[in-house]
Design a protein around this motif. Structure first.
Motif, PDB file in Angstrom:
ATOM      1  N   GLN A 145      -9.687   8.017  -0.230  1.00  0.00           N
ATOM      2  CA  GLN A 145     -11.111   8.154  -0.512  1.00  0.00           C
ATOM      3  C   GLN A 145     -11.437   9.252  -1.522  1.00  0.00           C
ATOM      4  OE1 GLN A 145     -13.347   5.941   0.407  1.00  0.00           O
ATOM      5  NE2 GLN A 145     -11.660   4.869   1.407  1.00  0.00           N
ATOM      6  N   ASN A 146     -10.614  10.296  -1.627  1.00  0.00           N
ATOM      7  CA  ASN A 146     -10.994  11.468  -2.414  1.00  0.00           C
ATOM      8  C   ASN A 146     -10.175  11.745  -3.662  1.00  0.00           C
ATOM      9  OD1 ASN A 146     -13.200  12.599  -0.693  1.00  0.00           O
ATOM     10  ND2 ASN A 146     -11.557  12.527   0.813  1.00  0.00           N
ATOM     11  N   ALA A 147      -9.064  11.089  -3.845  1.00  0.00           N
ATOM     12  CA  ALA A 147      -8.244  11.342  -5.036  1.00  0.00           C
ATOM     13  C   ALA A 147      -8.924  10.764  -6.272  1.00  0.00           C
ATOM     14  CB  ALA A 147      -6.858  10.752  -4.852  1.00  0.00           C
ATOM     15  N   ASN A 148      -8.761  11.450  -7.398  1.00  0.00           N
ATOM     16  CA  ASN A 148      -9.352  11.007  -8.660  1.00  0.00           C
ATOM     17  C   ASN A 148      -8.549   9.876  -9.302  1.00  0.00           C
ATOM     18  OD1 ASN A 148     -11.326  12.934  -8.416  1.00  0.00           O
ATOM     19  ND2 ASN A 148     -10.223  14.448  -9.631  1.00  0.00           N
ATOM     20  N   CYS A 149      -7.315   9.714  -8.890  1.00  0.00           N
ATOM     21  CA  CYS A 149      -6.452   8.690  -9.472  1.00  0.00           C
ATOM     22  C   CYS A 149      -6.341   7.499  -8.524  1.00  0.00           C
ATOM     23  CB  CYS A 149      -5.061   9.281  -9.732  1.00  0.00           C
ATOM     24  SG  CYS A 149      -4.255   9.875  -8.233  1.00  0.00           S
ATOM     25  N   MET A 150      -5.721   6.441  -8.987  1.00  0.00           N
ATOM     26  CA  MET A 150      -5.438   5.284  -8.137  1.00  0.00           C
ATOM     27  C   MET A 150      -4.522   5.760  -7.016  1.00  0.00           C
ATOM     28  SD  MET A 150      -5.418   2.116  -7.331  1.00  0.00           S
ATOM     29  CE  MET A 150      -5.161   0.572  -8.123  1.00  0.00           C
ATOM     30  N   THR A 151      -4.888   5.482  -5.770  1.00  0.00           N
ATOM     31  CA  THR A 151      -4.107   5.906  -4.619  1.00  0.00           C
ATOM     32  C   THR A 151      -3.760   4.687  -3.775  1.00  0.00           C
ATOM     33  OG1 THR A 151      -5.279   8.014  -4.621  1.00  0.00           O
ATOM     34  CG2 THR A 151      -4.058   7.454  -2.626  1.00  0.00           C
ATOM     35  N   ARG A 160      11.064  -9.592   9.465  1.00  0.00           N
ATOM     36  CA  ARG A 160      11.049 -11.052   9.543  1.00  0.00           C
ATOM     37  C   ARG A 160      10.259 -11.693   8.401  1.00  0.00           C
ATOM     38  NH1 ARG A 160       8.063 -13.524  14.235  1.00  0.00           N
ATOM     39  NH2 ARG A 160       7.566 -15.481  13.257  1.00  0.00           N
ATOM     40  N   HIS A 161       9.080 -11.176   8.133  1.00  0.00           N
ATOM     41  CA  HIS A 161       8.225 -11.767   7.099  1.00  0.00           C
ATOM     42  C   HIS A 161       8.388 -11.084   5.746  1.00  0.00           C
ATOM     43  CE1 HIS A 161       6.247 -14.325   9.954  1.00  0.00           C
ATOM     44  NE2 HIS A 161       5.950 -13.282  10.714  1.00  0.00           N
ATOM     45  N   GLY A 162       8.835  -9.870   5.737  1.00  0.00           N
ATOM     46  CA  GLY A 162       9.019  -9.145   4.489  1.00  0.00           C
ATOM     47  C   GLY A 162       7.693  -8.739   3.865  1.00  0.00           C
ATOM     48  N   GLY A 163       7.787  -8.125   2.723  1.00  0.00           N
ATOM     49  CA  GLY A 163       6.601  -7.705   2.007  1.00  0.00           C
ATOM     50  C   GLY A 163       6.073  -6.361   2.471  1.00  0.00           C
ATOM     51  N   TYR A 164       4.949  -5.987   1.898  1.00  0.00           N
ATOM     52  CA  TYR A 164       4.332  -4.700   2.168  1.00  0.00           C
ATOM     53  C   TYR A 164       2.852  -4.895   2.460  1.00  0.00           C
ATOM     54  CZ  TYR A 164       8.451  -2.599  -0.012  1.00  0.00           C
ATOM     55  OH  TYR A 164       9.725  -2.222  -0.326  1.00  0.00           O
ATOM     56  N   LEU A 165       2.299  -4.016   3.265  1.00  0.00           N
ATOM     57  CA  LEU A 165       0.856  -3.928   3.434  1.00  0.00           C
ATOM     58  C   LEU A 165       0.386  -2.771   2.566  1.00  0.00           C
ATOM     59  CD1 LEU A 165       0.423  -4.496   7.255  1.00  0.00           C
ATOM     60  CD2 LEU A 165      -0.124  -6.062   5.417  1.00  0.00           C
ATOM     61  N   ILE A 166      -0.548  -3.070   1.694  1.00  0.00           N
ATOM     62  CA  ILE A 166      -1.050  -2.099   0.733  1.00  0.00           C
ATOM     63  C   ILE A 166      -2.489  -1.764   1.093  1.00  0.00           C
ATOM     64  CG2 ILE A 166      -1.519  -1.699  -1.719  1.00  0.00           C
ATOM     65  CD1 ILE A 166       1.447  -2.187  -1.099  1.00  0.00           C
ATOM     66  N   THR A 167      -2.814  -0.474   1.087  1.00  0.00           N
ATOM     67  CA  THR A 167      -4.189  -0.044   1.312  1.00  0.00           C
ATOM     68  C   THR A 167      -4.633   0.795   0.131  1.00  0.00           C
ATOM     69  OG1 THR A 167      -3.874  -0.053   3.710  1.00  0.00           O
ATOM     70  CG2 THR A 167      -5.735   1.199   2.875  1.00  0.00           C
ATOM     71  N   THR A 168      -5.775   0.426  -0.442  1.00  0.00           N
ATOM     72  CA  THR A 168      -6.403   1.188  -1.518  1.00  0.00           C
ATOM     73  C   THR A 168      -7.864   1.394  -1.147  1.00  0.00           C
ATOM     74  OG1 THR A 168      -7.084  -0.774  -2.770  1.00  0.00           O
ATOM     75  CG2 THR A 168      -4.881   0.089  -3.230  1.00  0.00           C
ATOM     76  N   LYS A 169      -8.651   1.937  -2.085  1.00  0.00           N
ATOM     77  CA  LYS A 169     -10.086   2.099  -1.821  1.00  0.00           C
ATOM     78  C   LYS A 169     -10.764   0.764  -1.570  1.00  0.00           C
ATOM     79  CE  LYS A 169     -11.866   6.277  -3.856  1.00  0.00           C
ATOM     80  NZ  LYS A 169     -12.522   6.911  -4.969  1.00  0.00           N
ATOM     81  N   ARG A 170     -10.331  -0.251  -2.274  1.00  0.00           N
ATOM     82  CA  ARG A 170     -11.005  -1.548  -2.201  1.00  0.00           C
ATOM     83  C   ARG A 170     -10.342  -2.547  -1.260  1.00  0.00           C
ATOM     84  NH1 ARG A 170     -11.675  -0.910  -8.181  1.00  0.00           N
ATOM     85  NH2 ARG A 170     -13.800  -0.152  -8.392  1.00  0.00           N
ATOM     86  N   HIS A 171      -9.081  -2.332  -0.923  1.00  0.00           N
ATOM     87  CA  HIS A 171      -8.356  -3.271  -0.071  1.00  0.00           C
ATOM     88  C   HIS A 171      -7.707  -2.535   1.084  1.00  0.00           C
ATOM     89  CE1 HIS A 171      -8.383  -5.232  -4.058  1.00  0.00           C
ATOM     90  NE2 HIS A 171      -8.644  -6.313  -3.335  1.00  0.00           N
TER      91      HIS A 171
END
Length: 178
Positions: A145-151, A160-171
């Motif tokens: 929420q507070n960083a000036n750059c993409m976080t 089993r399913h693989g992949g990553y869960l990504i969290t950003t300001k919008r997702h």
């Protein structure tokens, strides 16, 4: 690959800061950053945040030997795997992890901040809220929420399913199958 529009034209590349410690989540975040965002000529900054000493002394050179050796070995491994990428180590002390990370990212002028995120069980979350304790996920949320750059907060989905869960300001918990 995640494209960043903040690339410099002078050939130095971008600065990517990854918050590291000995946790499996931090290792996963570093691996994700190396495979999905870091390009040739980029600089990777490995940031380790330690708690400020309660005695009031703020000695920036006062980190324990084990932490220093761990960070140096991590840096050496990255330099072997990706010799075209510059790797730096930074250790910061702070009372609260989130503001310390955000300040370090701002001071270094990074274009991307990557953090590992831990999945907490429902029972653990309820107990933490009830006890009023701070958690690492609050630091991750604060940085997003507070960083000036993409976080980006990264968590491995599962084996089993693989992949990553990504969290950003919008997702929040966006599943990236890669």
């Amino acid at each position: 690959m995640l494209k960043r529009e903040t690339a410099t034209d002078d050939g130095r590349g971008n600065k990517v800061m990854v918050v590291v410690d000995s946790s499996i989540e931090a290792k996963g975040a570093l691996q994700w950053a190396l495979t999905h965002t870091v390009q040739n000529q980029d600089t990777v900054i490995l940031l380790h945040v330690t708690a400020a000493s309660k005695s009031g002394c703020k000695s920036s050179g006062d980190i324990n030997q084990r932490t220093y050796e761990y960070l140096c070995s991590m840096k050496k491994n990255l330099e072997i795997k990706r010799p075209e990428v510059k790797v730096e180590i930074e250790v910061r002390q702070g009372k609260e992890k989130g503001p310390t990370i955000v300040e370090a990212a701002k001071r270094e002028g990074v274009s991307l901040l990557v953090l590992g995120q831990r999945k907490q069980s429902m029972m653990w979350r309820i107990r933490t809220i009830w006890a009023g304790k701070r958690s690492k996920s609050r630091a991750v949320d604060y940085c997003i929420q507070n960083a000036n750059c993409m976080t980006i907060a990264v968590r491995r989905k599962n084996k089993r399913h693989g992949g990553y869960l990504i969290t950003t300001k919008r997702h929040k918990n966006f599943w990236l199958l890669a």
